[in-house]
Design an enzyme around this catalytic site. Structure first.
Site, PDB file in Angstrom:
ATOM      1  N   LYS A 227       7.530 -16.259  88.011  1.00 56.61           N
ATOM      2  CA  LYS A 227       7.296 -17.580  88.607  1.00 56.61           C
ATOM      3  C   LYS A 227       6.654 -18.630  87.705  1.00 56.61           C
ATOM      4  O   LYS A 227       6.258 -19.684  88.190  1.00 56.61           O
ATOM      5  CB  LYS A 227       6.437 -17.417  89.856  1.00 56.61           C
ATOM      6  CG  LYS A 227       5.076 -16.821  89.578  1.00 56.61           C
ATOM      7  CD  LYS A 227       4.153 -16.915  90.785  1.00 56.61           C
ATOM      8  CE  LYS A 227       2.811 -16.312  90.490  1.00 56.61           C
ATOM      9  NZ  LYS A 227       1.828 -16.438  91.543  1.00 56.61           N
TER      10      LYS A 227
ATOM     11  N   SER B 122      11.696 -22.136  96.351  1.00 56.23           N
ATOM     12  CA  SER B 122      10.587 -23.000  95.942  1.00 56.23           C
ATOM     13  C   SER B 122      10.989 -24.456  96.070  1.00 56.23           C
ATOM     14  O   SER B 122      12.161 -24.815  95.858  1.00 56.23           O
ATOM     15  CB  SER B 122      10.274 -22.688  94.476  1.00 56.23           C
ATOM     16  OG  SER B 122       9.421 -23.657  93.934  1.00 56.23           O
TER      17      SER B 122
ATOM     18  N   TYR C  16      12.953 -21.942  85.579  1.00 53.28           N
ATOM     19  CA  TYR C  16      12.505 -21.205  86.768  1.00 53.28           C
ATOM     20  C   TYR C  16      13.187 -21.770  88.026  1.00 53.28           C
ATOM     21  O   TYR C  16      13.738 -21.024  88.833  1.00 53.28           O
ATOM     22  CB  TYR C  16      10.975 -21.310  86.883  1.00 53.28           C
ATOM     23  CG  TYR C  16      10.465 -20.925  88.250  1.00 53.28           C
ATOM     24  CD1 TYR C  16      10.494 -19.591  88.664  1.00 53.28           C
ATOM     25  CD2 TYR C  16       9.965 -21.884  89.132  1.00 53.28           C
ATOM     26  CE1 TYR C  16      10.043 -19.236  89.930  1.00 53.28           C
ATOM     27  CE2 TYR C  16       9.518 -21.535  90.387  1.00 53.28           C
ATOM     28  CZ  TYR C  16       9.557 -20.205  90.786  1.00 53.28           C
ATOM     29  OH  TYR C  16       9.123 -19.862  92.040  1.00 53.28           O
TER      30      TYR C  16
ATOM     31  N   LYS D  86      16.029 -20.114  90.805  1.00 54.63           N
ATOM     32  CA  LYS D  86      15.898 -20.084  92.277  1.00 54.63           C
ATOM     33  C   LYS D  86      17.132 -20.714  92.933  1.00 54.63           C
ATOM     34  O   LYS D  86      17.626 -20.214  93.946  1.00 54.63           O
ATOM     35  CB  LYS D  86      14.640 -20.844  92.713  1.00 54.63           C
ATOM     36  CG  LYS D  86      13.353 -20.128  92.393  1.00 54.63           C
ATOM     37  CD  LYS D  86      13.160 -18.924  93.294  1.00 54.63           C
ATOM     38  CE  LYS D  86      12.023 -18.044  92.863  1.00 54.63           C
ATOM     39  NZ  LYS D  86      11.926 -16.790  93.612  1.00 54.63           N
TER      40      LYS D  86
END
Ligand code: NAD
Ligand code: WQD
Length: 332
Positions: free
Chosen positions: A84, A124, A148, A152
């Site tokens: 993350k 997210s 990142y 996602k």
């Protein structure tokens, strides 16, 4: 009903295990303990007075996952396992895509092979990128500005495609805003390895004397006091949102929902709230903006409210209180 919780020893996963156990579900944690400690699971048991099953292993190991799903007769999966850090994702893109994307593909293959078609996925707010309008609602353009966030979004797209191809899947994609705080018992919370990247753990470490001061990354943003504005949400509220989502998944569907409070707070406002609640002074220094930061964003949580009957309950003061309780009891 048994739920396999990948990444269940991590920050958000462990709080969700508490909520699941308290709601009467059986819980099977799959974790490689890359960013957590097995003792967290003992603490989850201490909080709830219930036992859970531990399965040490990696989500990229499809055979292992199939065995776990079968052995425990799991009906659903909550998928928290992943990496993350925005900064690290830029340095190690293949590692991030491997863990976050390939790991999810292996998991979905394992689920399909044993006919488990119910999954709640940790996405997210990072998938939105620079805001075109605020608050972010779920229909906002998706344009993540870092590796990142793109990992996602790829997983979100895979899940939507799976549902397009087979309407028997039960899928909830939950987009968290900024989860902070800790369980009110002070037994579980976030304990970042090395230097934290996020605001709240850094403030807590400054308050405890571990760090000399907080660096405020920019005070010249077009916000009400010049510092960045975010939608902080208590991790227990995030965890409760998962149990609501799981209940909603009784019917096959593909849901995408924001989990945020709907309220933005600036860095100065968070510092003030923390100082007021804890009585600690947070020394700070204004520094240059952090590369890639967005001035301001917060959620439109209407859909989660309407569909799940869920709203964030805990205030910023409670987030600070619980963060401080956890920090003072556990983190040296
Ligand atoms: P965390 O690092 O505390 O927890 C992740 C857990 O997954 C850890 O216990 C880690 O050991 C485990 N794990 C990592 N890779 C694994 C693998 N390949 N196989 C098995 N286990 C593995 O992180 P968190 O804050 O609890 O986040 C949980 C999920 O929520 C992540 O997917 C994260 O991307 C997402 N998310 C987090 C935030 C946040 O601010 N914390 C915000 C939005 C989304
Ligand atoms: C909050 C505010 C900073 C540290 C990140 C990820 C996001 C999500 C949550 C997983 C900003 C300011 C921070 C510091 C500061 N994670 N700040 N000094 O950047 O909103 O989101 O964590 O999905 O993907 O990007 O959170 O806590 O790092 O920053 O002034 O030392 O605090 O500039 O305005 P962010 P954060």
């Amino acid at each position: 009903m048994a739920v396999m919780v990948t990444g269940g020893a991590g920050y958000i996963g462990s709080h969700t295990c508490v909520e699941l156990l308290e709601a009467g579900y059986d819980v099977v944690v799959v974790d490689n303990f890359d960013n957590s400690h097995p003792d967290v699971l003992r603490r989850v048991e201490e909080i709830t007075g219930r036992t859970l099953f531990r399965e040490a292993g990696d989500v990229r190991d499809r055979t292992f996952l199939e065995q776990v799903l079968k052995r425990h007769k799991c009906d659903a999966v909550m998928h928290f396992a992943g990496l993350k850090s925005v900064a690290e994702s830029t340095e190690k893109p293949l590692h991030y895509y491997d863990c976050n994307v390939v790991g999810t593909i292996r998991l979905l293959e394992a689920m399909r092979s044993v006919d488990v078609k119910k999954i709640v996925f940790s996405s997210s707010a990072t998938v939105y990128g620079e805001p075109e309008q605020l608050p972010f609602n779920e229909d906002h353009r998706l344009a993540p500005a870092n590796t990142y966030g793109r990992s996602k979004l790829v997983v979100e797209d895979i899940l939507r495609d799976i549902h397009r191809g087979n309407k028997n899947w039960h899928i909830a994609i939950l987009r968290y805003f900024n989860p902070v705080g800790a369980h009110e018992s002070g037994l579980i919370g976030e304990d970042p390895k090395g230097i934290p990247n996020n605001l709240m753990p850094l403030i807590a470490q400054v308050a405890s004397g571990k760090r000399e001061k907080l660096m405020i990354w920019g005070s010249d943003y077009p916000t009400r006091d010049g510092t960045g504005v975010r939608d902080y949400i208590h991790v227990e509220d995030v965890a409760k949102g998962h149990v609501r989502a799981l209940k909603k998944l009784a019917e096959p569907q593909c849901l995408t929902l924001n989990l945020g409070s709907g309220q933005g707070y600036s860095v100065f406002e968070v510092i003030r709230a923390f100082e007021t609640v804890t009585g600690q002074i947070i020394p700070y220094e204004i520094a240059e903006r952090r590369a890639g930061d967005i001035a301001e964003y917060y959620a439109d949580p209407t859909q989660a409210n309407e569909i799940l009957n869920w709203t964030a309950q805990k205030t910023l003061s409670e987030m600070c209180q619980d963060m401080w309780n956890w920090q003072s009891k556990n983190v040296v």
